[in-house]
Scaffold this motif. Sequence first.
Motif, PDB file in Angstrom:
ATOM      1  N   ARG A 259       0.912  -0.991   0.102  1.00 45.84           N
ATOM      2  CA  ARG A 259      -0.042   0.146   0.097  1.00 45.84           C
ATOM      3  C   ARG A 259       0.755   1.220  -0.004  1.00 45.84           C
ATOM      4  O   ARG A 259       2.156   1.283   0.379  1.00 45.84           O
ATOM      5  N   LYS A 263      -1.653   7.221   0.792  1.00 47.65           N
ATOM      6  CA  LYS A 263      -2.795   7.088   0.657  1.00 47.65           C
ATOM      7  C   LYS A 263      -3.158   5.731   0.868  1.00 47.65           C
ATOM      8  O   LYS A 263      -3.593   4.767  -0.010  1.00 47.65           O
ATOM      9  N   LYS A 266      -8.761   3.815   0.198  1.00 44.28           N
ATOM     10  CA  LYS A 266      -9.554   4.783  -0.981  1.00 44.28           C
ATOM     11  C   LYS A 266     -10.987   5.092  -0.290  1.00 44.28           C
ATOM     12  O   LYS A 266     -11.400   4.660   0.634  1.00 44.28           O
ATOM     13  N   VAL A 267     -11.630   6.085  -0.929  1.00 42.87           N
ATOM     14  CA  VAL A 267     -13.090   6.460  -0.768  1.00 42.87           C
ATOM     15  C   VAL A 267     -13.799   5.304  -0.704  1.00 42.87           C
ATOM     16  O   VAL A 267     -13.754   4.668  -1.449  1.00 42.87           O
ATOM     17  N   ALA A 269     -14.088   2.817   1.395  1.00 44.13           N
ATOM     18  CA  ALA A 269     -13.318   1.545   1.919  1.00 44.13           C
ATOM     19  C   ALA A 269     -13.865   1.408   3.513  1.00 44.13           C
ATOM     20  O   ALA A 269     -14.105   2.274   3.927  1.00 44.13           O
ATOM     21  N   GLU A 301     -11.207  11.785   0.431  1.00 40.67           N
ATOM     22  CA  GLU A 301      -9.781  11.378   0.169  1.00 40.67           C
ATOM     23  C   GLU A 301      -9.201  12.434   1.451  1.00 40.67           C
ATOM     24  O   GLU A 301      -9.473  13.434   1.482  1.00 40.67           O
ATOM     25  N   ASP A 324      -7.604  -0.926   8.543  1.00 43.17           N
ATOM     26  CA  ASP A 324      -8.506  -1.689   7.579  1.00 43.17           C
ATOM     27  C   ASP A 324      -8.931  -3.113   7.664  1.00 43.17           C
ATOM     28  O   ASP A 324      -8.657  -3.597   8.811  1.00 43.17           O
TER      29      ASP A 324
END
Length: 358
Positions: A259, A263, A266-267, A269, A301, A324
């Motif tokens: 990764r 960033k 992502k939007v 997620a 973002e 995540d």
Amino acid sequence: MKKLALIFLAFGVISCHQIIEPDLPENIFDKYKGSVVLIVNQYYYEIQSGQDTYYYSPSSVEKIFMTKEEVIKNLSSSTGTGFIVSNDGEIITNRHVVNPKDADYRQELYSYVKRTIVTISNNAEKYNDSIVAIKNYYFENSNYMDDSQKQKFEEKYQQLTEGKSYALNAANFLENVDFSNSTITLVPVDLAIAYDNTFVTDLQDLQECVVIKESQDEDVDLALIQTKTKTLNKEPSNILNFKDNNPNLLENPEKYQERDIKKPVKVNADVYMIGFNRGFALASTKQGIKSQFTVGKVSQENDENRILYTIPTLEGSSGSPIIDKWGNLVAVNFAKITNTQNFSFGIPVYEVKKFYEN
């Protein structure tokens, strides 16, 4: 030739690694909840105004005190969340968890002075009533008193008039007090942590910590604390770090890339927060202290200093790790949108890593 092709095809199919799917959210929670701690901070403020020193405890009833002994009995207490980043007892949290700022202390000082003036004025009135009463009694009965009795009344009269004069002078002085140039300093008294799935019956059950450093960047609300013993009373099975924990990086390197830490998500997620919302109020259960697991999505973002997600937060959520679907650290929660609990901000993992490693 066809047989050879089939053999190579079969070999190719067999040699392909199976794609590993993300673990279930509840398993991710179970894996990392042991590395998240509840932080308890006890403190007061020292206010310097000219030659005078006051003591301020914002969460106590009285708030303003004249002596250190009084404020020590009425300490302010706040809670937050942190997460363990090393077996040496290092813990990352928010700066405002360990160094809370209170901008309303001057208003509290002025309110305290006004209450004091009212009290002094009421005492002055009592002095005045006593002076009138003693004068009337003296004039009516002085002919029947001997010299010693008269002297006692005169001394009492003088004490009362001096007390009234002192009270009025004090009230007049306080009326003109100006706190605009006063300064305030945080005085930490006790900083400690409680572990998930442990019993806490009083503050003696907590492990003491010290502040190692705070971010000097106003936009990066981070602090690093460490247990005083540089050890952990309860070592977690997994520690949150800055690595990419996606197992497909090893199993399927041809399909997966590490990764981009600048960033990381992502939007839209999925992201998860492990924390101690509302501190002990929600964490305390019959089975001990329990953290909470909340779910949301990245809704904007991220820029350099913050990332927005749809995870509801409360007091005590500050410093919670945002992770995540692979258990990767994404951000550190630090604020919520005013007047709503459905959107919150976190400091992106890139800034967290830079702060920790520098």
